[in-house]
Design an enzyme around this catalytic site. Structure first.
Site, PDB file in Angstrom:
ATOM      1  CG  LEU A 274     -37.557  27.713   6.491  1.00  0.00           C
ATOM      2  CD1 LEU A 274     -38.028  27.313   5.104  1.00  0.00           C
ATOM      3  CD2 LEU A 274     -38.190  29.019   6.916  1.00  0.00           C
ATOM      4  CG  ASP A 275     -40.625  25.992  13.015  1.00  0.00           C
ATOM      5  OD1 ASP A 275     -39.521  26.004  13.577  1.00  0.00           O
ATOM      6  OD2 ASP A 275     -41.566  26.742  13.335  1.00  0.00           O
ATOM      7  NE  ARG A 276     -40.901  17.057  11.761  1.00  0.00           N
ATOM      8  CZ  ARG A 276     -41.934  16.303  11.372  1.00  0.00           C
ATOM      9  NH1 ARG A 276     -41.949  15.793  10.149  1.00  0.00           N
ATOM     10  NH2 ARG A 276     -42.933  16.062  12.191  1.00  0.00           N
TER      11      ARG A 276
ATOM     12  CB  THR B  44     -42.181  26.224   8.023  1.00  0.00           C
ATOM     13  OG1 THR B  44     -42.841  26.412   9.277  1.00  0.00           O
ATOM     14  CG2 THR B  44     -42.310  27.495   7.208  1.00  0.00           C
TER      15      THR B  44
END
Length: 545
Positions: free
Chosen positions: A273-275, A277
Site C-alpha cells: 500500500l502507498d505510504r 494509504t
C-alpha cells in the site's frame, strides 16, 4: 578359398595406393595433429587457470557460483603488494591443497573476492536494536542513529576514482563533506579505512559509508492485528507508515514495527500500500505461502476494495474508468493519464454524499501505480486531501479530463517546489539531496558547508568518544553508545558534527496532515477474506470538509 583370399588382398593393396585414399589420409593426419596440439594447449591453459584459482582462493564454489571460503580477514582485505609477492603471483601453485593470499603485481591494489550474501530481505534483532523511538504530539519519532550504507562497486564506477563517483552520483553533500568524512574514518573500502578519495575503483570493490540518519515522523496510531495463523499475518496499516524500508524510512515502517513490537519477523509482503494509504495489509510467514498467493494474484483470483472521500458530488451510477496510465517520473513517483500508458481499469460506486464531498467505493481490476488516485483525478473528483493529485501544480483544472497545461518537466518542478515550501518532500519519497539541477534546489544549508567549516567539524568529531579513536569496525551505532549508558542517554547518537540534518530545524507535521482519505477495507481470495473497520472520515455523517 585361397584364390578368393588372394583376390581380396590384391584389391586391398590397390585401394591403399589409390590417390584419393592417400589424400584423405594426409588430410586426416594433419587434422589429428592440430587437434592434439589444441587439446594439449587447452589442458595446459586449464591447469594454469586452476593453479591461479587455487592461488587466489577462488576454488570450491557451490552450484550458485558463490565462493565457499570464509570472508577474508582484515589482513587479507587490501594488502599492499610487495616485489616478492608480485613474483609469487606469476608462479604456479606448488600445492593445490593450500590456498594462498590473493596478490597482484607490484604496487597494485588487490580486491578480495565478494562475500557470500544471504538471499532475500530479512531483519533481525541486530537491525531492530539500531535505535529506539518515542511518541510525542501524536507522532511516532525515531531517534537519530548511525547507519552503514553498503554497496559493491557498480560497473559504471570501475576505473573511476571515489572523488569522481561522489561528485557525479552522490551529490547529497558537497565534496568537502566527503573529505571530512574520510578524515573522520566514516568511509571504508573493502573494510579498510579510505585515506584518499583519489583511489581508483575496481570490480567487486565493497564500499561502506557510515552516516548519521534521521527519519521523518509518522502517526502514533498503532498497527492493529486483524488476523494471524500459521500462514499469514494481516494488519490494519495506519496512514503515513511505509510498508518496508525505503527512502528515508527504516524503523518507521510496518516491517520494523511488527518485528520490534510484536516479534513478527521474517515476513514476506504479499502486496503493498502507498505510504499514505491505510487499510488491510497481508504478509506471508513462509516463502511457500508467499508463492502460492502470488500465483493467485497472477491468475487474477484476488479482489481488493477501497473506500475514499473525493471532492464534489460523484455520480450516483457506477462509473468505470479505463484510461491508460503513464509514469511521469519513477524518482518522484508521479503518474498521469496518457494514451502511451499501460492499460488499466477501475470501477467506482458512490456510497454517500454530504453536500460537499462523496465517499466512493473503488475496485481496481488492474494494479498500476496510483491507479485509483489518477483515475479519480481524471474524472474530476480527486481525493479530498491527496497531496499529489489534488495539487494546484496540475493547473486550474487540476488534471481533470487529462488536461495539463504544462510539460512533464514543468509539472515535476512545480510539484517539488510546492512540497519544498511545505517541508513535505518525504511525501514524494524525496529529500533535498535528491533534487536534480533541473528542479528547484534549496540545499543552501549544504552549500554553506565550506572546506574550512568542514575542517572545524572534523575536529569536533575527533573529540567525540568512540568515533575516530575507535577502530574501523567500531563505527557502528552500537559502539557509539557506552555499554553503561541507559536507553535515554543517547547524546552521542542524536547529534553529529558532520550531519547537515542536525543543523536544520524542521517543524513537525500535524497528525491530521499525515492522513490521506484512501483506505483498503477488503482483501479477498479463493479461501480467505479480510476486512478492516471503516475510518472515521468515511462515515455518512462526517463533516470535516
Amino acid at each position: 578359398m585361397r584364390l578368393y583370399g588372394d583376390w581380396w588382398l590384391g584389391r586391398l593393396v590397390l585401394w591403399c595406393f589409390d590417390p584419393r585414399v592417400l589424400s584423405f589420409a594426409r588430410t586426416w593426419g594433419s587434422c589429428r595433429d592440430r587437434m592434439a596440439g589444441t587439446l594439449s594447449t587447452g589442458v595446459a591453459a586449464a591447469g594454469e587457470l586452476m593453479a591461479r584459482a587455487q592461488q587466489n582462493g577462488d576454488c570450491g564454489s557451490d552450484v550458485g557460483g558463490e565462493s565457499l571460503q570464509e570472508p577474508p580477514g582484515p589482513a587479507d582485505s587490501v594488502a599492499e603488494a610487495t616485489p616478492e609477492s608480485g613474483s609469487q603471483a606469476s608462479a604456479p601453485a606448488t600445492d593445490p591443497g593450500k590456498r594462498k593470499k590473493r596478490r597482484g603485481a607490484t604496487g597494485e591494489r588487490v580486491v578480495p573476492p565478494p562475500k557470500k550474501r544471504r538471499t532475500g530481505v530479512s531483519f533481525g534483532d541486530e537491525h531492530f536494536a539500531e535505535t529506539s523511538y518515542y511518541f510525542e504530539g501524536g507522532l511516532r519519532k525515531v531517534r537519530p542513529y548511525y547507519f552503514d550504507f553498503r554497496t559493491y562497486c557498480k560497473g559504471r564506477w570501475v576505473g573511476h576514482s571515489l572523488l569522481h563517483v561522489f561528485s557525479s552520483e552522490f551529490r547529497a553533500q558537497p565534496l568537502a563533506y566527503y573529505e571530512a568524512a574520510v578524515r573522520a574514518g566514516r568511509l571504508h573500502l573493502n573494510e579498510e579505512p579510505v585515506h584518499d578519495l583519489s583511489v581508483v575503483l575496481k570490480d567487486n570493490d565493497f564500499l561502506r559509508n557510515t552516516v548519521h540518519r534521521h527519519e521523518p515522523p509518522v502517526t502514533a496510531e498503532p498497527i492493529r492485528l486483524l488476523a494471524e495463523n500459521e500462514d499469514v499475518v494481516v494488519v490494519d496499516k495506519p496512514s503515513s507508515i511505509p510498508v518496508h524500508p525505503c527512502g528515508r524510512f527504516r524503523h518507521n515502517t510496518v516491517i520494523f514495527i511488527l518485528g520490534k513490537e510484536h516479534q513478527l519477523k521474517e515476513l514476506h509482503p504479499l502486496h503493498r500500500l502507498d505510504r499514505l494509504t491505510s487499510g488491510v495489509l497481508m504478509f506471508a510467514k513462509t516463502a511457500a505461502v508467499s508463492e502460492r498467493i502470488h500465483e493467485q494474484v497472477r491468475d487474477r483470483q484476488l479482489e481488493k476494495e477501497y473506500v475514499c472521500r473525493v471532492e464534489g458530488e460523484f455520480p450516483a451510477k457506477e462509473v468505470t474508468c479505463k484510461e491508460p496510465i503513464l509514469v511521469v517520473s519513477y524518482k518522484v513517483g508521479v503518474c498521469r493519464v496518457d494514451p502511451r500508458g499501460k492499460p488499466c481499469e477501475t470501477v467506482f460506486q458512490r456510497l454517500s454524499y454530504n453536500g460537499h464531498s462523496s465517499v466512493v467505493k473503488c475496485r481496481p481490476l488492474t494494479g498500476r501505480t496510483h491507479q485509483i488516485r489518477v483515475h479519480l483525478q481524471f474524472l474530476g473528483h480527486p481525493i479530498l486531501n491527496d497531496p499529489i493529485y489534488n495539487s494546484v501544480a496540475w493547473g486550474p483544472s487540476r488534471g481533470r479530463g487529462g488536461h495539463i497545461p504544462k510539460t512533464d518537466e514543468e509539472l515535476l518542478r512545480d510539484l517539488v517546489a510546492e512540497h519544498q515550501a511545505k517541508q513535505s518532500l518525504d511525501v514524494l519519497y524525496l529529500c533535498e539531496s535528491d533534487l536534480s539541477p533541473g528542479l528547484p534546489d534549496s540545499t543552501a544549508a549544504s552549500s554553506e558547508l565550506t572546506k574550512n567549516s568542514m575542517e572545524e567539524l572534523t575536529t569536533g568529531v575527533q573529540k567525540m568518544d568512540g568515533i575516530v579513536a575507535a577502530g574501523p569496525q567500531d563505527l557502528d551505532m552500537t559502539a557509539l553508545v557506552s555499554e553503561k549508558a541507559s536507553e535515554t542517554d543517547v547524546t552521542n547518537q542524536e547529534t553529529d558534527p558532520l550531519c547537515t540534518e542536525c543543523r536544520l530545524v524542521r517543524q513537525d507535521p500535524l497528525p491530521q496532515d499525515l492522513v490521506m482519505f484512501l483506505h483498503a477495507f477488503c482483501y479477498k481470495g479463493p479461501d480467505f477474506e479480510y476486512v478492516s473497520p471503516m475510518p472515521a472520515w468515511a462515515q455518512d455523517d462526517w463533516q470535516g470538509d
